[in-house]
Design an enzyme around this catalytic site. Sequence first.
Site, PDB file in Angstrom:
ATOM      1  N   LYS A  53       1.705   3.664 -11.473  1.00 19.23           N
ATOM      2  CA  LYS A  53       0.485   2.899 -11.217  1.00 19.23           C
ATOM      3  C   LYS A  53       0.102   2.020 -12.414  1.00 19.23           C
ATOM      4  CE  LYS A  53      -0.084   4.281  -6.934  1.00 19.23           C
ATOM      5  NZ  LYS A  53       0.115   3.364  -5.811  1.00 19.23           N
ATOM      6  N   TYR A  75       3.888   9.464 -11.286  1.00 19.61           N
ATOM      7  CA  TYR A  75       2.867   8.763 -10.493  1.00 19.61           C
ATOM      8  C   TYR A  75       1.976   7.862 -11.355  1.00 19.61           C
ATOM      9  CZ  TYR A  75      -0.810   7.917  -7.054  1.00 19.61           C
ATOM     10  OH  TYR A  75      -1.730   7.319  -6.231  1.00 19.61           O
ATOM     11  N   ASN A  96       0.807  -1.222   0.000  1.00 19.18           N
ATOM     12  CA  ASN A  96       0.000   0.000   0.000  1.00 19.18           C
ATOM     13  C   ASN A  96       0.848   1.284   0.000  1.00 19.18           C
ATOM     14  OD1 ASN A  96      -2.432   1.791   0.832  1.00 19.18           O
ATOM     15  ND2 ASN A  96      -0.946   2.055   2.479  1.00 19.18           N
TER      16      ASN A  96
HETATM   17  P1  NAD Z   1      -0.749   8.492   2.871  1.00 16.73           P
HETATM   18  O1  NAD Z   1       0.254   9.485   2.426  1.00 16.73           O
HETATM   19  O2  NAD Z   1      -1.806   8.895   3.841  1.00 16.73           O
HETATM   20  O3  NAD Z   1      -0.020   7.192   3.408  1.00 16.73           O
HETATM   21  C1  NAD Z   1       1.041   6.643   2.705  1.00 16.73           C
HETATM   22  C2  NAD Z   1       1.658   5.543   3.505  1.00 16.73           C
HETATM   23  O4  NAD Z   1       2.861   5.153   2.821  1.00 16.73           O
HETATM   24  C3  NAD Z   1       2.064   6.014   4.898  1.00 16.73           C
HETATM   25  O5  NAD Z   1       1.795   4.993   5.836  1.00 16.73           O
HETATM   26  C4  NAD Z   1       3.567   6.229   4.775  1.00 16.73           C
HETATM   27  O6  NAD Z   1       4.257   5.932   5.977  1.00 16.73           O
HETATM   28  C5  NAD Z   1       3.948   5.231   3.703  1.00 16.73           C
HETATM   29  N1  NAD Z   1       5.161   5.663   3.019  1.00 16.73           N
HETATM   30  C6  NAD Z   1       5.318   6.795   2.283  1.00 16.73           C
HETATM   31  N2  NAD Z   1       6.599   6.864   1.878  1.00 16.73           N
HETATM   32  C7  NAD Z   1       7.229   5.770   2.363  1.00 16.73           C
HETATM   33  C8  NAD Z   1       8.553   5.277   2.292  1.00 16.73           C
HETATM   34  N3  NAD Z   1       9.510   5.910   1.612  1.00 16.73           N
HETATM   35  N4  NAD Z   1       8.839   4.107   2.899  1.00 16.73           N
HETATM   36  C9  NAD Z   1       7.892   3.435   3.564  1.00 16.73           C
HETATM   37  N5  NAD Z   1       6.628   3.850   3.691  1.00 16.73           N
HETATM   38  C10 NAD Z   1       6.304   4.996   3.090  1.00 16.73           C
HETATM   39  O7  NAD Z   1      -1.370   7.917   1.529  1.00 16.73           O
HETATM   40  P2  NAD Z   1      -2.759   7.258   1.153  1.00 16.73           P
HETATM   41  O8  NAD Z   1      -3.556   8.306   0.508  1.00 16.73           O
HETATM   42  O9  NAD Z   1      -3.332   6.474   2.272  1.00 16.73           O
HETATM   43  O10 NAD Z   1      -2.250   6.294  -0.015  1.00 16.73           O
HETATM   44  C11 NAD Z   1      -2.012   4.926   0.163  1.00 16.73           C
HETATM   45  C12 NAD Z   1      -1.912   4.316  -1.212  1.00 16.73           C
HETATM   46  O11 NAD Z   1      -3.114   4.584  -1.941  1.00 16.73           O
HETATM   47  C13 NAD Z   1      -0.766   4.857  -2.074  1.00 16.73           C
HETATM   48  O12 NAD Z   1      -0.180   3.792  -2.794  1.00 16.73           O
HETATM   49  C14 NAD Z   1      -1.464   5.825  -3.006  1.00 16.73           C
HETATM   50  O13 NAD Z   1      -0.767   5.979  -4.211  1.00 16.73           O
HETATM   51  C15 NAD Z   1      -2.793   5.143  -3.190  1.00 16.73           C
HETATM   52  N6  NAD Z   1      -3.879   6.045  -3.616  1.00 16.73           N
HETATM   53  C16 NAD Z   1      -4.334   7.037  -2.810  1.00 16.73           C
HETATM   54  C17 NAD Z   1      -5.358   7.874  -3.243  1.00 16.73           C
HETATM   55  C18 NAD Z   1      -5.912   8.988  -2.386  1.00 16.73           C
HETATM   56  O14 NAD Z   1      -6.719   9.796  -2.897  1.00 16.73           O
HETATM   57  N7  NAD Z   1      -5.582   9.082  -1.123  1.00 16.73           N
HETATM   58  C19 NAD Z   1      -5.908   7.683  -4.527  1.00 16.73           C
HETATM   59  C20 NAD Z   1      -5.410   6.651  -5.319  1.00 16.73           C
HETATM   60  C21 NAD Z   1      -4.392   5.835  -4.853  1.00 16.73           C
END
Ligand code: NAD
Length: 248
Positions: free
Chosen positions: A160, A156, A91
């Site tokens: 994906k 990005y 994730n």
């Molecule tokens: P967030 O930024 O709230 O959380 C990201 C998580 O990744 C955190 O727990 C952080 O500790 C971890 N992380 C970031 N960089 C890191 C690193 N270098 N090493 C280890 N861990 C690391 O993000 P989110 O919105 O919860 O996103 C989670 C996933 O969902 C991601 O892959 C993101 O691309 C995807 N996503 C999110 C959205 C959105 O709108 N929030 C939409 C589509 C996809």
Amino acid sequence: MLLKGKVAVVTGGTRGIGFEIVRKYLANGARVVLFGSRQETVDKALAKLKEENADWEVEGMHPALTDAAEVEKAILSVKEKFGRIDILVNNAGISQSTPLYDYTPQEFDKVISLNVCALFYTILPTARIMKEQGGGCILNTSSMVSISGQPAGVGYPTSKFAVNGMTLSLARELAKDHIRVNAVAPGVTRTDMVASLPQQVVERISSTIPLGRPGEPEEVASAFLYLASDLASYVTGEVLSVDGACRA
Ligand code: NAD
């Protein structure tokens, strides 16, 4: 209790969507090891979960996900401690929206390293463990931009699209070892980043989403629960959109 007795590893499990996946898995009987980026944030997440339910079996680690050797060590230590790994959720991810002309190769490498290479690093040792134990389930986090691209921040969406490619390919390769491989493609989801945007901006974004609002992290986590459970025993090689139909 859809995951009773299962052992799960969730990367990026300290906040946002990952934290809700961890909560949902614990509430459904799994034992979970969450991976975060720092000891501090890992400890904070563990304390919050233990406060919610002291009986939940959850631990945390913070291997550098872009270091293959460190990741392998962490995965092997989970197997050592819990005896197996049934579910791996990739994730952790970073996004950005830098226009192409301002983009640096370093920035591109950083996004690809975490969003693509790190998945390969977690999957390789875990798939070996899953094969040996007779099966398992690998889930990757994609995005709605893996379908349509996005108008800036090319690293990005590129990452994906690669996540989808890895998911579809490994689903075919690992099916014979009884390992299912799927992905979830969230749309705009109300994690900290979206929640901190001004109300006007959220309203503007919401107006472009057919369901009229951003998704909640919990709603995305429900897809991860379904795909990890036996309810999805015949589902592999799927990228499941959870985006209020905003991908089009
Ligand atoms: P967030 O930024 O709230 O959380 C990201 C998580 O990744 C955190 O727990 C952080 O500790 C971890 N992380 C970031 N960089 C890191 C690193 N270098 N090493 C280890 N861990 C690391 O993000 P989110 O919105 O919860 O996103 C989670 C996933 O969902 C991601 O892959 C993101 O691309 C995807 N996503 C999110 C959205 C959105 O709108 N929030 C939409 C589509 C996809």
